[in-house]
Scaffold this motif. Structure first.
Motif, PDB file in Angstrom:
ATOM      1  N   ASP A  63      -1.016   2.509  11.949  1.00 27.61           N
ATOM      2  CA  ASP A  63      -0.751   1.725  10.741  1.00 27.61           C
ATOM      3  C   ASP A  63       0.443   0.796  10.961  1.00 27.61           C
ATOM      4  O   ASP A  63       1.297   1.023  11.832  1.00 27.61           O
ATOM      5  CB  ASP A  63      -0.438   2.652   9.549  1.00 27.61           C
ATOM      6  CG  ASP A  63      -1.700   3.284   8.980  1.00 27.61           C
ATOM      7  OD1 ASP A  63      -2.798   2.875   9.403  1.00 27.61           O
ATOM      8  OD2 ASP A  63      -1.581   4.193   8.139  1.00 27.61           O
ATOM      9  N   SER A  64       0.507  -0.244  10.148  1.00 25.54           N
ATOM     10  CA  SER A  64       1.603  -1.201  10.260  1.00 25.54           C
ATOM     11  C   SER A  64       2.909  -0.592   9.772  1.00 25.54           C
ATOM     12  O   SER A  64       2.929   0.240   8.862  1.00 25.54           O
ATOM     13  CB  SER A  64       1.293  -2.459   9.441  1.00 25.54           C
ATOM     14  OG  SER A  64       1.053  -2.118   8.087  1.00 25.54           O
ATOM     15  N   VAL A  90      -1.202   6.860  13.850  1.00 26.81           N
ATOM     16  CA  VAL A  90      -2.544   6.421  13.447  1.00 26.81           C
ATOM     17  C   VAL A  90      -2.726   4.910  13.583  1.00 26.81           C
ATOM     18  O   VAL A  90      -3.784   4.382  13.255  1.00 26.81           O
ATOM     19  CB  VAL A  90      -2.855   6.855  11.997  1.00 26.81           C
ATOM     20  CG1 VAL A  90      -2.805   8.364  11.887  1.00 26.81           C
ATOM     21  CG2 VAL A  90      -1.894   6.212  11.001  1.00 26.81           C
ATOM     22  N   GLN A 138       1.203   5.728  -0.413  1.00 27.99           N
ATOM     23  CA  GLN A 138       0.458   6.912  -0.028  1.00 27.99           C
ATOM     24  C   GLN A 138      -0.441   7.383  -1.159  1.00 27.99           C
ATOM     25  O   GLN A 138      -0.027   7.451  -2.306  1.00 27.99           O
ATOM     26  CB  GLN A 138       1.446   8.022   0.338  1.00 27.99           C
ATOM     27  CG  GLN A 138       0.797   9.297   0.827  1.00 27.99           C
ATOM     28  CD  GLN A 138       1.831  10.363   1.099  1.00 27.99           C
ATOM     29  OE1 GLN A 138       2.877  10.399   0.475  1.00 27.99           O
ATOM     30  NE2 GLN A 138       1.531  11.241   2.048  1.00 27.99           N
ATOM     31  N   MET A 187       0.848  -1.197   0.000  1.00 30.24           N
ATOM     32  CA  MET A 187       0.000   0.000   0.000  1.00 30.24           C
ATOM     33  C   MET A 187       0.877   1.238   0.000  1.00 30.24           C
ATOM     34  O   MET A 187       1.800   1.360   0.800  1.00 30.24           O
ATOM     35  CB  MET A 187      -0.888   0.005   1.251  1.00 30.24           C
ATOM     36  CG  MET A 187      -1.780   1.256   1.351  1.00 30.24           C
ATOM     37  SD  MET A 187      -2.788   1.179   2.845  1.00 30.24           S
ATOM     38  CE  MET A 187      -3.605   2.752   2.753  1.00 30.24           C
ATOM     39  N   ARG A 203       4.158   9.065  11.548  1.00 30.63           N
ATOM     40  CA  ARG A 203       2.759   9.201  11.146  1.00 30.63           C
ATOM     41  C   ARG A 203       2.035   7.865  11.274  1.00 30.63           C
ATOM     42  O   ARG A 203       0.888   7.807  11.748  1.00 30.63           O
ATOM     43  CB  ARG A 203       2.667   9.710   9.703  1.00 30.63           C
ATOM     44  CG  ARG A 203       1.256  10.047   9.248  1.00 30.63           C
ATOM     45  CD  ARG A 203       1.188  10.229   7.738  1.00 30.63           C
ATOM     46  NE  ARG A 203       1.393   8.957   7.053  1.00 30.63           N
ATOM     47  CZ  ARG A 203       0.452   8.031   6.904  1.00 30.63           C
ATOM     48  NH1 ARG A 203      -0.757   8.215   7.416  1.00 30.63           N
ATOM     49  NH2 ARG A 203       0.716   6.896   6.265  1.00 30.63           N
ATOM     50  N   ARG A 204       2.710   6.789  10.873  1.00 28.40           N
ATOM     51  CA  ARG A 204       2.097   5.466  10.949  1.00 28.40           C
ATOM     52  C   ARG A 204       1.902   5.024  12.401  1.00 28.40           C
ATOM     53  O   ARG A 204       0.882   4.413  12.746  1.00 28.40           O
ATOM     54  CB  ARG A 204       2.950   4.449  10.188  1.00 28.40           C
ATOM     55  CG  ARG A 204       2.829   4.586   8.667  1.00 28.40           C
ATOM     56  CD  ARG A 204       3.772   3.664   7.907  1.00 28.40           C
ATOM     57  NE  ARG A 204       3.462   3.727   6.489  1.00 28.40           N
ATOM     58  CZ  ARG A 204       2.594   2.929   5.875  1.00 28.40           C
ATOM     59  NH1 ARG A 204       1.971   1.991   6.565  1.00 28.40           N
ATOM     60  NH2 ARG A 204       2.341   3.071   4.597  1.00 28.40           N
ATOM     61  N   GLN A 249       5.995  -0.710   2.579  1.00 28.03           N
ATOM     62  CA  GLN A 249       5.034   0.386   2.584  1.00 28.03           C
ATOM     63  C   GLN A 249       5.698   1.719   2.933  1.00 28.03           C
ATOM     64  O   GLN A 249       5.440   2.745   2.300  1.00 28.03           O
ATOM     65  CB  GLN A 249       3.905   0.080   3.565  1.00 28.03           C
ATOM     66  CG  GLN A 249       3.061  -1.118   3.153  1.00 28.03           C
ATOM     67  CD  GLN A 249       1.968  -1.428   4.158  1.00 28.03           C
ATOM     68  OE1 GLN A 249       1.879  -0.800   5.212  1.00 28.03           O
ATOM     69  NE2 GLN A 249       1.131  -2.413   3.846  1.00 28.03           N
ATOM     70  N   GLU A 296       7.224   9.632   8.063  1.00 26.02           N
ATOM     71  CA  GLU A 296       6.247   8.615   7.684  1.00 26.02           C
ATOM     72  C   GLU A 296       6.122   7.549   8.762  1.00 26.02           C
ATOM     73  O   GLU A 296       5.021   7.072   9.066  1.00 26.02           O
ATOM     74  CB  GLU A 296       6.632   7.992   6.345  1.00 26.02           C
ATOM     75  CG  GLU A 296       5.742   6.831   5.900  1.00 26.02           C
ATOM     76  CD  GLU A 296       4.281   7.211   5.705  1.00 26.02           C
ATOM     77  OE1 GLU A 296       3.438   6.298   5.627  1.00 26.02           O
ATOM     78  OE2 GLU A 296       3.964   8.425   5.633  1.00 26.02           O
TER      79      GLU A 296
END
Length: 259
Positions: free
Chosen positions: A97-98, A95, A3, A1, A91-92, A103, A88
């Motif tokens: 995110d993995s 929130v 951005q 995945m 940021r992950r 990614q 990044e």
């Protein structure tokens, strides 16, 4: 995945007022993110550590270690490049995110089609101009006659016009670093998070600095001091300093743009 890039320009956030406690909170969060995912920080900082060691070895092999001075003073001009990947990661984590290598690196790679390369060009041009100015300052203060002696005795930098040259050169280098600091503090994370042009990002970042002059002046001093400590042991300290500062910068950006 990877951005997802919005089709339309993003709205700009409002600018919050910072306190000194925000700096401590950002550093604490930066250290926490580094400890949470140290491999990313070590990878992104490795390029700078390797580059610094190579520069030192080249200079040492020719007996001209003193030429490292303009690069060391100008290092803060290039340090923001390491931050994009660290932003990044933070940021992950923020929130939930993995943290998958493919990614994270995919998001970093995707920036080539956005505005960060334009910001990178601005920073590189400033750095190149600083190196030119540093050489000019040396020639003006030391003269061509010093070239023969300085290769065998760096102590010449502490004699005659040497101390004044170092003082003025450091002040001018600090001014260059301050300009890049003002451009990138919010500019880089804003370009990563939102779809805007790099000029708008620079203007917004400068406005953020002007709105928080006293607190962010302290932050700039903190960055300079930590980078100096990180570069002292043959640049190896940057393995920790750069990731922590990179993550902390993201959290400080979040506090500045709190809506």
């Amino acid at each position: 995945m990877t951005q997802e890039i919005p089709e339309h320009p993003s709205p700009l956030p409002s600018i919050a007022r910072l306190t000194v406690s925000d700096l401590g909170a950002a550093l604490s969060a930066g250290l926490r993110d580094f400890l949470r995912a140290p491999a990313f920080g070590l990878l992104f900082s490795a390029f700078y550590v390797a580059g610094g060691i190579v520069l030192y070895l080249v200079a040492a092999s020719t007996g001209q270690e003193w030429w490292l001075i303009p690069f060391v003073v100008g290092f803060p001009l290039l340090a923001p490049f390491a931050a994009v990947g660290l932003y990044e990661v933070s940021r992950r984590i923020e929130v939930g995110d993995s943290l998958i290598w493919r990614q994270v690196l995919g998001v970093v790679f995707a920036q080539k089609d956005r505005q960060i390369p334009s910001m990178a060009m601005v920073i590189l041009l400033i750095f190149m101009f600083w190196v030119f100015v540093a050489h000019t300052i040396f020639a003006l203060f030391m003269g061509l006659s010093a070239m023969t002696n300085i290769t065998s005795s760096p102590a010449v930098l502490l004699q005659g016009n040497g101390p004044l040259m170092l003082l003025i050169g450091s002040a001018i280098g600090g001014a260059f670093a301050l300009a890049v600091f003002s451009f990138t503090l919010c500019g880089l994370p804003l370009l990563l998070e939102r779809e805007i042009d790099f000029i708008t990002a620079i203007v917004f970042s400068v406005q953020s600095v002007l709105a928080n002059k006293a607190v962010l002046a302290l932050w700039a001093i903190c960055i300079a001091a930590l980078l100096a400590l990180g570069m002292a042991p043959l640049f190896l300290g940057l393995f920790v300093v750069l990731p922590v500062l990179g993550h902390a910068s993201w959290h400080l950006y979040r506090r500045i743009t709190a809506e």
